[in-house]
Design a protein around this motif. Structure first.
Motif, PDB file in Angstrom:
ATOM      1  N   UNK A  64       0.483  -1.308   0.438  1.00  0.00           N
ATOM      2  CA  UNK A  64       0.207   0.377   0.350  1.00  0.00           C
ATOM      3  C   UNK A  64       0.871   1.694   0.017  1.00  0.00           C
ATOM      4  N   UNK A  65       0.193   1.527  -1.126  1.00  0.00           N
ATOM      5  CA  UNK A  65       1.070   3.160  -1.093  1.00  0.00           C
ATOM      6  C   UNK A  65       0.571   4.338  -1.129  1.00  0.00           C
ATOM      7  N   UNK A  66       0.941   5.837  -0.799  1.00  0.00           N
ATOM      8  CA  UNK A  66       0.539   6.698  -1.003  1.00  0.00           C
ATOM      9  C   UNK A  66       1.484   8.132  -1.309  1.00  0.00           C
ATOM     10  N   UNK A  67       1.216   8.977  -2.394  1.00  0.00           N
ATOM     11  CA  UNK A  67       1.451   9.367  -2.883  1.00  0.00           C
ATOM     12  C   UNK A  67       1.069  11.239  -3.104  1.00  0.00           C
ATOM     13  N   UNK A  68       1.828  12.299  -2.974  1.00  0.00           N
ATOM     14  CA  UNK A  68       0.950  13.481  -3.159  1.00  0.00           C
ATOM     15  C   UNK A  68       1.341  14.153  -4.767  1.00  0.00           C
ATOM     16  N   UNK A  69       0.779  14.635  -5.425  1.00  0.00           N
ATOM     17  CA  UNK A  69       0.985  15.317  -6.721  1.00  0.00           C
ATOM     18  C   UNK A  69       0.348  16.697  -6.777  1.00  0.00           C
ATOM     19  N   UNK A  70       0.902  17.559  -7.216  1.00  0.00           N
ATOM     20  CA  UNK A  70       0.503  18.885  -7.634  1.00  0.00           C
ATOM     21  C   UNK A  70      -0.111  19.016  -9.145  1.00  0.00           C
ATOM     22  N   UNK A  71      -1.303  19.766  -8.865  1.00  0.00           N
ATOM     23  CA  UNK A  71      -1.572  19.732 -10.966  1.00  0.00           C
ATOM     24  C   UNK A  71      -2.081  21.322 -11.460  1.00  0.00           C
ATOM     25  N   UNK A  72      -2.014  21.159 -12.358  1.00  0.00           N
ATOM     26  CA  UNK A  72      -2.722  22.623 -13.320  1.00  0.00           C
ATOM     27  C   UNK A  72      -3.904  22.623 -12.863  1.00  0.00           C
ATOM     28  N   UNK A  73      -4.050  23.870 -12.757  1.00  0.00           N
ATOM     29  CA  UNK A  73      -5.643  24.128 -12.241  1.00  0.00           C
ATOM     30  C   UNK A  73      -6.242  24.003 -13.965  1.00  0.00           C
ATOM     31  N   UNK A  74      -7.802  23.480 -14.412  1.00  0.00           N
ATOM     32  CA  UNK A  74      -8.365  23.747 -15.335  1.00  0.00           C
ATOM     33  C   UNK A  74      -7.918  22.137 -15.746  1.00  0.00           C
ATOM     34  N   UNK A  75      -6.719  21.183 -15.346  1.00  0.00           N
ATOM     35  CA  UNK A  75      -6.559  19.729 -15.477  1.00  0.00           C
ATOM     36  C   UNK A  75      -8.507  18.730 -15.172  1.00  0.00           C
TER      37      UNK A  75
END
Length: 136
Positions: A64-75
């Motif tokens: 079991x893994x967790x990860x944090x991401x950011x993304x560009x607005x509008x994706x």
């Protein structure tokens, strides 16, 4: 653009109680969910991966893994879902390979996987805007 900020393995369960020389027919099960914090253009990917033997031999790997991401607005969320999985999966693959090699068996290299964004289901319930990073 989807960017991986960090990941961690929350748990690893490994069972290898098969006699030496046993031929295994491995099968994979994958569950991947993404929790969105829209106000911050951030999300948390949660991956639950399991390998078992189709003939019910006592062999199992579950990570079991967790990860944090950011993304560009509008994706679009299906694109975020599949893009985040694509960035997280190589770390899972590397972990399975290292674990099996350190356990005294040939390093297991699981095949690459791609998610079909057309099969992604997005739940639009209200998110917890105060969710902290799972990497702490």
């Amino acid at each position: 653009m989807i960017e991986l900020k960090g990941y961690k393995i929350e748990s690893i369960n490994f069972e290898n109680n098969v006699p030496n020389g046993t031929q295994l027919k491995l099968q994979n099960q994958v569950k991947y969910n993404v929790n969105y914090i829209d106000a911050e253009n951030r999300c948390i990917g949660i991956l639950d991966f399991r390998i078992t033997d189709a003939d019910m031999n006592p062999f199992e790997i579950r990570i079991k893994m967790v990860a944090e991401f950011t993304y560009t607005e509008g994706e679009q969320k299906p694109d975020i879902h599949t893009g985040s999985f694509d960035q997280m999966f190589p770390f899972l693959r590397q972990s399975v390979n290292g674990l099996t090699a350190m356990a005294g068996m040939p390093g297991l290299l699981i095949p690459m996987m791609k998610l079909d964004k057309n099969s992604v289901s997005v739940n639009n319930n209200a998110e917890d805007e105060n969710e902290s990073s799972p990497l702490n």
